[in-house]
Design a protein around this motif. Structure first.
Motif, PDB file in Angstrom:
ATOM      1  N   VAL A 175       7.547  -2.418  -7.275  1.00 11.56           N
ATOM      2  CA  VAL A 175       6.577  -1.389  -7.654  1.00 11.56           C
ATOM      3  C   VAL A 175       7.221  -0.341  -8.558  1.00 11.56           C
ATOM      4  CG1 VAL A 175       5.129   0.495  -6.777  1.00 11.56           C
ATOM      5  CG2 VAL A 175       5.136  -1.722  -5.612  1.00 11.56           C
ATOM      6  N   MET A 176       8.420   0.143  -8.180  1.00  9.37           N
ATOM      7  CA  MET A 176       9.066   1.173  -8.993  1.00  9.37           C
ATOM      8  C   MET A 176       9.539   0.632 -10.338  1.00  9.37           C
ATOM      9  SD  MET A 176       8.557   3.804  -7.329  1.00  9.37           S
ATOM     10  CE  MET A 176       7.646   3.822  -5.783  1.00  9.37           C
ATOM     11  N   THR A 177       9.877  -0.664 -10.381  1.00 11.77           N
ATOM     12  CA  THR A 177      10.178  -1.286 -11.676  1.00 11.77           C
ATOM     13  C   THR A 177       8.940  -1.258 -12.559  1.00 11.77           C
ATOM     14  OG1 THR A 177      11.885  -2.730 -10.746  1.00 11.77           O
ATOM     15  CG2 THR A 177      10.885  -3.418 -12.820  1.00 11.77           C
ATOM     16  N   VAL A 180       0.835  -1.202   0.000  1.00 15.48           N
ATOM     17  CA  VAL A 180       0.000   0.000   0.000  1.00 15.48           C
ATOM     18  C   VAL A 180       0.868   1.250   0.000  1.00 15.48           C
ATOM     19  CG1 VAL A 180      -1.698   1.327   1.319  1.00 15.48           C
ATOM     20  CG2 VAL A 180      -1.911  -1.163   1.155  1.00 15.48           C
ATOM     21  N   ILE A 181       1.918   1.250   0.838  1.00 12.37           N
ATOM     22  CA  ILE A 181       2.813   2.404   0.929  1.00 12.37           C
ATOM     23  C   ILE A 181       3.512   2.656  -0.407  1.00 12.37           C
ATOM     24  CG2 ILE A 181       4.914   3.280   2.023  1.00 12.37           C
ATOM     25  CD1 ILE A 181       4.063   1.692   4.541  1.00 12.37           C
ATOM     26  N   SER A 182       4.036   1.593  -1.033  1.00 10.31           N
ATOM     27  CA  SER A 182       4.798   1.760  -2.271  1.00 10.31           C
ATOM     28  C   SER A 182       3.918   2.148  -3.450  1.00 10.31           C
ATOM     29  CB  SER A 182       5.565   0.471  -2.601  1.00 10.31           C
ATOM     30  OG  SER A 182       6.599   0.248  -1.678  1.00 10.31           O
ATOM     31  N   LEU A 183       2.701   1.592  -3.496  1.00 12.92           N
ATOM     32  CA  LEU A 183       1.811   1.871  -4.617  1.00 12.92           C
ATOM     33  C   LEU A 183       1.197   3.260  -4.553  1.00 12.92           C
ATOM     34  CD1 LEU A 183       0.018  -1.584  -4.942  1.00 12.92           C
ATOM     35  CD2 LEU A 183       1.482  -0.523  -6.673  1.00 12.92           C
ATOM     36  N   SER A 184       1.207   3.865  -3.373  1.00 12.86           N
ATOM     37  CA  SER A 184       0.640   5.205  -3.241  1.00 12.86           C
ATOM     38  C   SER A 184       1.440   6.186  -4.092  1.00 12.86           C
ATOM     39  CB  SER A 184       0.676   5.657  -1.779  1.00 12.86           C
ATOM     40  OG  SER A 184      -0.069   4.771  -0.965  1.00 12.86           O
ATOM     41  N   PRO A 185       0.755   6.940  -4.966  1.00 22.22           N
ATOM     42  CA  PRO A 185       1.482   7.891  -5.824  1.00 22.22           C
ATOM     43  C   PRO A 185       2.250   8.903  -4.995  1.00 22.22           C
ATOM     44  CG  PRO A 185      -0.788   7.599  -6.564  1.00 22.22           C
ATOM     45  CD  PRO A 185      -0.687   6.937  -5.213  1.00 22.22           C
ATOM     46  N   CYS A 245      12.112  -2.602   0.913  1.00 18.13           N
ATOM     47  CA  CYS A 245      12.925  -2.363  -0.280  1.00 18.13           C
ATOM     48  C   CYS A 245      12.559  -3.339  -1.402  1.00 18.13           C
ATOM     49  CB  CYS A 245      14.409  -2.468   0.053  1.00 18.13           C
ATOM     50  SG  CYS A 245      15.048  -1.061   0.989  1.00 18.13           S
ATOM     51  N   ALA A 246      12.336  -4.610  -1.059  1.00 23.19           N
ATOM     52  CA  ALA A 246      11.979  -5.595  -2.077  1.00 23.19           C
ATOM     53  C   ALA A 246      10.657  -5.221  -2.748  1.00 23.19           C
ATOM     54  CB  ALA A 246      11.882  -6.988  -1.451  1.00 23.19           C
ATOM     55  N   VAL A 247       9.673  -4.841  -1.934  1.00 18.26           N
ATOM     56  CA  VAL A 247       8.372  -4.445  -2.489  1.00 18.26           C
ATOM     57  C   VAL A 247       8.513  -3.185  -3.324  1.00 18.26           C
ATOM     58  CG1 VAL A 247       6.077  -3.587  -1.888  1.00 18.26           C
ATOM     59  CG2 VAL A 247       7.010  -5.565  -0.690  1.00 18.26           C
TER      60      VAL A 247
END
Length: 209
Positions: free
Chosen positions: A162-164, A15-20, A156-158
């Motif tokens: 997501v950033m990839t 959720v944290i990583s996917l948040s714009p 970091c893995a997540v």
């Protein structure tokens, strides 16, 4: 850290990583400019910034940011200025000849990594957010270092995944960005996003963060 607690944190990490946010904008921008392979320099820089944020919270410095208006404001306005700088740089970026399989790049990999690191490192809201969230997944009766290492590795893995995705999605658009007009429009769209992120960060107060 128990298995069910880790699973809960794993879900929260997505959720944290996917948040714009500024990191996602930087990833899409680098994907458009340099393609997926060179975009990994940006992704790794973001992870260094993320590790710094986790380290700050683990060291207890996050509590200072949460309680000190001056410390929070200094870091916040540095972040605002840096996002504005990225927006201006993107706006002024000149159109270049690009190919779908190999984007030309004027920036070196280490410079891309440094810029991405600063994007995450200059966001005090993320530090304070982590200060509020991470302790919920920690067992104070158990050694904290192994738990923070698990948290750092998981986040970091997540975030890399997501950033990839953000970078790869943007890189696929390279085939549509051949004309100078299209490239100029795209650069200004991303410049606007950086300016918007700067405006959002500037509106955040310590209590709201």
């Amino acid at each position: 850290m128990s298995w069910h607690v880790w699973l809960a944190f794993f879900g929260a990490s997505w959720v944290i990583s996917l948040s714009p946010g500024a990191g996602a904008i930087a990833s899409m921008s680098s994907g458009l400019a340099y393609g997926l392979r060179r975009g990994y320099w940006n992704i790794f820089g973001l992870q260094l910034g993320l590790l710094l944020q986790i380290g700050i919270v683990a060291a207890g410095v996050g509590a200072i940011l949460a309680s000190s208006t001056v410390a929070f404001s200094l870091i916040k306005w540095f972040g605002v200025a840096y996002l504005v700088y990225l927006g201006i740089r993107q706006w002024r970026s000149a159109p270049t000849e690009v190919e779908a399989d190999e984007a030309t790049a004027s920036s070196s990999g280490p410079m891309m990594m440094l810029r991405a690191f600063l994007v995450n490192a200059s966001n005090p809201k993320a530090v304070v957010f982590m200060l509020a969230v991470l302790p919920q997944f920690l067992d104070p009766a158990a050694p904290l270092l192994p738990q923070y290492l698990i948290i750092a590795a998981t986040m970091c893995a997540v975030d890399v995944i997501v950033m990839t995705g953000y970078t790869g999605l943007a890189a696929r658009v390279l085939t549509l960005m051949r004309s100078p007009t299209q490239q100029r429009t795209t650069n200004r769209v991303f410049a606007g996003l950086f300016f918007g992120a700067a405006g959002f960060l500037s509106s955040i107060g310590r209590a709201a963060a």
